[in-house]
Every structure is written in C-alpha cells, then in structure tokens.
Design an enzyme around this catalytic site. Structure first.
Site, mmCIF file in Angstrom:
data_model
loop_
_atom_site.group_PDB
_atom_site.id
_atom_site.type_symbol
_atom_site.label_atom_id
_atom_site.label_comp_id
_atom_site.label_asym_id
_atom_site.label_seq_id
_atom_site.Cartn_x
_atom_site.Cartn_y
_atom_site.Cartn_z
ATOM 1 N N HIS A 1 9.217 6.696 8.121
ATOM 2 C CA HIS A 1 9.858 6.762 6.801
ATOM 3 C C HIS A 1 11.338 7.063 7.059
ATOM 4 O O HIS A 1 11.705 7.585 8.106
ATOM 5 C CB HIS A 1 9.170 7.816 5.928
ATOM 6 C CG HIS A 1 7.812 7.362 5.456
ATOM 7 N ND1 HIS A 1 7.583 6.906 4.186
ATOM 8 C CD2 HIS A 1 6.620 7.257 6.108
ATOM 9 C CE1 HIS A 1 6.304 6.558 4.058
ATOM 10 N NE2 HIS A 1 5.698 6.753 5.214
ATOM 11 N N ARG B 1 0.841 -1.215 0.000
ATOM 12 C CA ARG B 1 0.000 0.000 0.000
ATOM 13 C C ARG B 1 0.870 1.256 0.000
ATOM 14 O O ARG B 1 0.939 1.976 -0.987
ATOM 15 C CB ARG B 1 -0.945 -0.047 1.212
ATOM 16 C CG ARG B 1 -2.080 0.967 1.166
ATOM 17 C CD ARG B 1 -1.699 2.361 1.602
ATOM 18 N NE ARG B 1 -1.083 2.427 2.924
ATOM 19 C CZ ARG B 1 -0.492 3.508 3.398
ATOM 20 N NH1 ARG B 1 -0.414 4.615 2.674
ATOM 21 N NH2 ARG B 1 0.066 3.494 4.597
ATOM 22 N N ASP B 2 1.594 1.490 1.091
ATOM 23 C CA ASP B 2 2.390 2.723 1.176
ATOM 24 C C ASP B 2 3.478 2.706 0.104
ATOM 25 O O ASP B 2 3.820 3.743 -0.478
ATOM 26 C CB ASP B 2 3.029 2.830 2.573
ATOM 27 C CG ASP B 2 3.261 4.265 3.019
ATOM 28 O OD1 ASP B 2 3.172 5.169 2.180
ATOM 29 O OD2 ASP B 2 3.531 4.471 4.211
ATOM 30 N N CYS C 1 4.915 9.179 0.002
ATOM 31 C CA CYS C 1 3.532 9.650 -0.023
ATOM 32 C C CYS C 1 3.407 10.663 -1.146
ATOM 33 O O CYS C 1 4.116 11.658 -1.163
ATOM 34 C CB CYS C 1 3.138 10.284 1.312
ATOM 35 S SG CYS C 1 1.442 10.906 1.271
ATOM 36 N N ASN D 1 9.540 3.791 3.380
ATOM 37 C CA ASN D 1 9.397 3.429 4.784
ATOM 38 C C ASN D 1 10.639 2.696 5.275
ATOM 39 O O ASN D 1 11.441 2.201 4.482
ATOM 40 C CB ASN D 1 8.220 2.454 4.947
ATOM 41 C CG ASN D 1 6.890 3.100 4.673
ATOM 42 O OD1 ASN D 1 6.526 3.321 3.531
ATOM 43 N ND2 ASN D 1 6.157 3.424 5.730
ATOM 44 N N HIS E 1 5.352 4.298 12.685
ATOM 45 C CA HIS E 1 5.385 4.235 11.217
ATOM 46 C C HIS E 1 6.441 5.241 10.747
ATOM 47 O O HIS E 1 6.154 6.430 10.621
ATOM 48 C CB HIS E 1 3.980 4.588 10.715
ATOM 49 C CG HIS E 1 3.793 4.597 9.236
ATOM 50 N ND1 HIS E 1 3.124 3.600 8.556
ATOM 51 C CD2 HIS E 1 4.157 5.488 8.278
ATOM 52 C CE1 HIS E 1 3.072 3.891 7.263
ATOM 53 N NE2 HIS E 1 3.699 5.036 7.074
#
Ligand code: HMG
Ligand code: MG
Length: 317
Positions: free
Chosen positions: A225, A29-30, A256, A265, A223
């Site tokens: 990055h 996803r990310d 993002c 990430n 979370h």
C-alpha cells in the site's frame, strides 16, 4: 471514453532484475472493498472486463467473506458468474470453509486465505488469534488442493512490516507465519504492507530472512500500500531480490476497512510505467489501463490518486 494520449518511458534495462513480472491486479477486491458507497455489481463486472482487456492475466475478483463484515463485496454470488467466462485467472478471498464452499459452488479455481503477522490485526480482521486463523485455514487449503491440480491457493500475510496497534513487526514473527502458510499447502504467498509504512531496506531484510528460512523466492509476491509514497521503491527492492509477482490496483484504489491507516495500493499504472522503463515485460497495455481507471474514477466520483493516471489522462484533479 477517450484513450488518453500516451508517452511511454524509455526502456533502459537494469542488471539483476526478472525478465518478466506477473501483476496480480487487486483493484476490484482490495480497492472496492474500501469504498464507502457500494459499487453496483454491473459496474464491478464491467471494470473487471475492461481490466482483462488491458492484458492483465490475474484479476482478483471479490471476497466470499461475511457480508456484514464487508458489505461492499456482499454481491460476490451475483458478480462472479458475470465474469467467470473471462480467459484470465480470477482469484477470490475465502477466510473459512463457508467462504470456500461459496466460491467452489460458482466454479472458482483460484482462492486466497489471508493471515496476519500480528495478533491485533488477526483479531480485527478475522476475529481470531493468529494461530486460530491458521487452524481455520487448514481445512480450507487442504480441501481446495483436493479439488484438483488446477486449483491454486494464495496465502496473504498482512502487517509484514508495521501494524497500526503494535508498531514495527519483528522479522522472525513474519517468517514464522509465512512458513506456517506454506506448510498448510499454499502455492504462493503475498507479503502485505497493509498500512504502507515499509521502506526498501526493510523489504530487503525480510526477503533475505525468508530466503534464509528456506522460502523459495518464486513462491513470493509483494503487496504494497502506498500511504507514504514508498510502494514503488519497495517494489524495486523486492525485484532486486528476485521477486517476480507484484500486487497492484488499477488507479491506486484500495485500503483496508479493518486497518484505519491503510490507503490505496500501489497503482498498477505506476508499476507498469516503472517496469516498462526497466525493460520488464508485463503484457499490459498502459493506455487501455489508464482509460479503465479514468472510467472507474468517473463512477466513484473522484480522480485516481495514481501519478501515472494523472500524467497520462486529462482527468480533473
Ligand atoms: P465471525 O463473526 O467470527 O464468524 O467472523 P463465525 O465463524 O463465528 O460465524 C458467524 C456467522 O457468520 C455464521 O452464521 C456463519 O455461517 C457466518 P450463523 O451460523 O451465525 O448464521 N459466516 C459466513 N457467511 C458467509 N460467508 C462466510 C462466512 N463465514 C462465516 N465466509 C469471519 C469470521 C472470518 C467470517 C469474518 O471475520 C470475516 O468475514 N472477515 C473478513 C475480513 C475481510 O474481508 N477483510 C478484508 C480482506 S484482508 C485485506 O484486505 C488485506 C490484504 O489486502 C493484504 C494486505 O493488504 O495486507 C489481503
Ligand atoms: Mg491490501
């Protein structure tokens, strides 16, 4: 595909850390939301299948957002049924009731709303103020929870440390939105360093403030990055405060599209290497994971930025 030859770190446990860490894998996803070229649905499905085969138990699959905002994930309806048989948790992002309807129609039982600690990013990412976004999430969370006890709702909070438009983010501002997400009924929060500027002291300070505000550490994930190479150090700081849920993306994919300075990430392989060295169980087979990231890197046409993937594979860099 060759399984790379592996070294493994020597396990030397450190005091005061959790015995087990749950990795919340966000690469599909990310990671893939940020790829310039859209990855074919069949490749995404195969990626998620391979990730599930490494022992990861939580694999964020896709987002039910507006397809014009994130065209890379516009195939969510096609993808989800191709993987929904996997015996793992498959959370999906849902910004609003329209997203929730789409996810529930396919049988999703793990959903995530995503808020921002800053007004600038709330506007860029959700076309809403912070409070308008919380109002948008309210029926999403309550309806999702009303679907049954097995439905879990994660609340992401972006820009917990620094924001590309606003600079450093004051801790009380972050604590306020965390509390609001919990009050909506989120089961778990994920504290996002969306642009990867945090350093360990900042992480410790935020977690201390959240504890002071009565937020249980068991409800928190982190979370990070890795823009400035701080993601692992920040993770260790969080583990020292009792956090045992860590988001990471296989091969360090990610970013993002609505925060230009965001890079990938924390790489799941780098995380697994450190945790294994600390004697912390994750249930993940590092060799299979590296092989999966090498396979995905071949599809994306560039090597993985993960130091561990590079060290343990014969990938060209
Ligand atoms: P908007 O333009 O304000 O939408 O976007 P709206 O509510 O005004 O609706 C406009 C139209 O969009 C309507 O259609 C809706 O039906 C449709 P019309 O009636 O005009 O024909 N629509 C939808 N269609 C499909 N699925 C939906 C949906 N919602 C509305 N879910 C919106 C508001 C929230 C939809 C938009 O801003 C959006 O999709 N944003 C998504 C942004 C995103 O996915 N960002 C990346 C994920 S966050 C992240 O990466 C950070 C994280 O990793 C943590 C960290 O690192 O910090 C999680
Ligand atoms: Mg992110």
């Amino acid at each position: 595909m060759n399984t790379p030859e592996l070294g493994l770190p020597m396990p030397v446990p450190a005091e005061g850390l959790p015995a087990r860490v749950r990795i919340h894998e966000v690469g599909a996803r990310d990671g893939l939301q940020n790829e310039k070229a859209t990855v074919p649905t069949a490749v995404k499905a195969e990626f998620i299948r391979r990730l599930a085969g490494t022992g990861l138990t939580t694999i964020e699959a896709t987002s039910f957002v507006h397809p014009k905002w994130v065209p890379q994930l516009a195939d969510a309806e096609d993808l989800y049924p191709q993987i929904s048989d996997l015996p793992v948790s498959l959370p999906v992002l849902v910004p609003n009731e329209r997203g929730l309807d789409r996810a529930l129609a396919l049988g999703a039982r793990r959903v995530a709303v995503f808020a921002s600690a800053t007004e600038s990013f709330a506007k860029a990412n959700l076309n809403r103020t912070v409070d308008e976004s919380l109002a948008m999430f309210e029926p999403v969370v309550s309806r999702a929870k009303g679907e049954g006890d097995d439905v879990r709702v994660r609340g992401y909070l972006s820009m917990c440390f620094g924001d590309p438009w606003e600079g450093p983010v004051p801790v009380p501002q972050v604590v306020r939105v965390c509390r609001a997400l919990l009050d909506l009924g989120c089961d778990e929060l994920s504290l996002g360093d969306t642009i990867g500027v945090a350093t360990p002291g900042q992480v410790t300070a935020l977690l201390a403030a959240l504890a002071e505000a009565g937020v249980p550490v068991s409800a928190l994930g982190v979370h990070f990055h890795d823009t400035y190479g701080q993601a692992l150090a920040n993770t260790l700081a969080a583990l020292q405060q009792g956090v045992s849920t860590v988001d990471a993306s296989a091969g360090g994919l990610g970013g993002c599209p609505f925060a230009k300075s965001a890079t990938g990430n924390l790489a799941t392989e780098d995380l697994v290497w450190m945790l294994r060295g600390l004697g912390i169980d994750t249930g993940v087979d590092l060799g299979r994971l590296v092989a999966t990231s090498v396979w995905m890197a071949a599809h994306l046409g560039r090597p993985s930025p993960s130091r561990t993937v590079r060290a343990l594979s014969h990938q060209e860099s």
